[in-house]
Design a protein around this motif. Sequence first.
Motif, PDB file in Angstrom:
ATOM      1  N   SER A 101      55.604  33.352  27.639  1.00  0.00           N
ATOM      2  CA  SER A 101      55.127  34.256  26.592  1.00  0.00           C
ATOM      3  C   SER A 101      54.259  35.388  27.111  1.00  0.00           C
ATOM      4  O   SER A 101      54.228  36.480  26.537  1.00  0.00           O
ATOM      5  N   GLY A 102      53.510  35.147  28.199  1.00  0.00           N
ATOM      6  CA  GLY A 102      52.615  36.180  28.702  1.00  0.00           C
ATOM      7  C   GLY A 102      52.537  36.174  30.215  1.00  0.00           C
ATOM      8  O   GLY A 102      52.643  35.121  30.844  1.00  0.00           O
ATOM      9  N   TYR A 103      52.340  37.354  30.797  1.00  0.00           N
ATOM     10  CA  TYR A 103      52.294  37.497  32.258  1.00  0.00           C
ATOM     11  C   TYR A 103      51.291  38.595  32.545  1.00  0.00           C
ATOM     12  O   TYR A 103      51.541  39.772  32.273  1.00  0.00           O
ATOM     13  N   ILE A 104      50.121  38.202  33.069  1.00  0.00           N
ATOM     14  CA  ILE A 104      49.012  39.143  33.243  1.00  0.00           C
ATOM     15  C   ILE A 104      48.568  39.172  34.696  1.00  0.00           C
ATOM     16  O   ILE A 104      48.429  38.133  35.340  1.00  0.00           O
ATOM     17  N   ILE A 105      48.321  40.378  35.199  1.00  0.00           N
ATOM     18  CA  ILE A 105      47.833  40.509  36.568  1.00  0.00           C
ATOM     19  C   ILE A 105      46.332  40.195  36.604  1.00  0.00           C
ATOM     20  O   ILE A 105      45.588  40.518  35.670  1.00  0.00           O
ATOM     21  N   LYS A 106      45.894  39.539  37.674  1.00  0.00           N
ATOM     22  CA  LYS A 106      44.529  39.018  37.733  1.00  0.00           C
ATOM     23  C   LYS A 106      43.444  40.086  37.728  1.00  0.00           C
ATOM     24  O   LYS A 106      42.328  39.833  37.273  1.00  0.00           O
ATOM     25  N   ASP A 107      43.730  41.272  38.251  1.00  0.00           N
ATOM     26  CA  ASP A 107      42.665  42.268  38.312  1.00  0.00           C
ATOM     27  C   ASP A 107      42.580  43.139  37.055  1.00  0.00           C
ATOM     28  O   ASP A 107      41.870  44.134  37.013  1.00  0.00           O
ATOM     29  N   GLU A 108      43.297  42.737  36.007  1.00  0.00           N
ATOM     30  CA  GLU A 108      43.177  43.421  34.716  1.00  0.00           C
ATOM     31  C   GLU A 108      41.837  43.051  34.080  1.00  0.00           C
ATOM     32  O   GLU A 108      41.288  41.973  34.331  1.00  0.00           O
ATOM     33  N   PRO A 109      41.284  43.892  33.215  1.00  0.00           N
ATOM     34  CA  PRO A 109      40.054  43.523  32.504  1.00  0.00           C
ATOM     35  C   PRO A 109      40.324  42.356  31.546  1.00  0.00           C
ATOM     36  O   PRO A 109      41.463  42.127  31.128  1.00  0.00           O
ATOM     37  N   PHE A 110      39.268  41.618  31.198  1.00  0.00           N
ATOM     38  CA  PHE A 110      39.440  40.454  30.332  1.00  0.00           C
ATOM     39  C   PHE A 110      40.061  40.817  28.981  1.00  0.00           C
ATOM     40  O   PHE A 110      40.759  40.009  28.375  1.00  0.00           O
ATOM     41  N   THR A 111      39.815  42.026  28.524  1.00  0.00           N
ATOM     42  CA  THR A 111      40.391  42.429  27.236  1.00  0.00           C
ATOM     43  C   THR A 111      41.911  42.313  27.243  1.00  0.00           C
ATOM     44  O   THR A 111      42.527  42.066  26.204  1.00  0.00           O
TER      45      THR A 111
END
Length: 212
Positions: A101-111
């Motif tokens: 469902s979701g795929y986020i890169i680690k250095d993105e902001p928490f938002t």
Amino acid sequence: MINTITLVVADDHPLLLCGLVGQLKEYNYNVIGTAENGVQALTKIMELQPTIAILDEEMPMLTGFEVIQKCKEKQVDTKFIILTSHKEKAFIYKAHKLNISGYIIKDEPFTEVHNCIQSVSKGTPYFSAVFNAVFNDKVVPQLQILKLLSPSERTIVRLVAQEKSSKDIAVLLSLSARTIEKHRSNIINKLGLAKEKDILNIWAKENIEFVL
């Protein structure tokens, strides 16, 4: 007020795990379990059945993808978000293939993590913008191309990617080498490849994540 979305969070780096859990709690998310390796994550998910599991992709014992695969085999209702440093199209394709469902890169902001959780909880997949760009530019075109091939042709391409010769493929598929060569020629035409020596072998190796 505690958020009704329940979460299990897994990361093999204790400081990163602690930091992420802390930020989630600041946003009133209900973190009901944490894990520092893939086996722990799998156990927690099976026991607690969270709304969403947020998993580091690279964990000892079981990777995030392997945890998700095992949960899907057991028909767990939990939705999954992968946190990763990988931007390669192979990882993005695998995520889509597993219906993550979701795929986020680690250095993105928490938002970005927060936005992902909110989207996923409503049934809408959420990928970081950088992944959407890669998926649309590189992954979708390759998937569309592969749809042009018949099931038997896709099987041959998979075997070519595994460095099998036409003779090897003929034995494996109980066909003549001449038939395999004809299939290879048809595949090259459908893929729009230049008629150069070993062109199918080169293409299959470069796109191995799509054909295996």
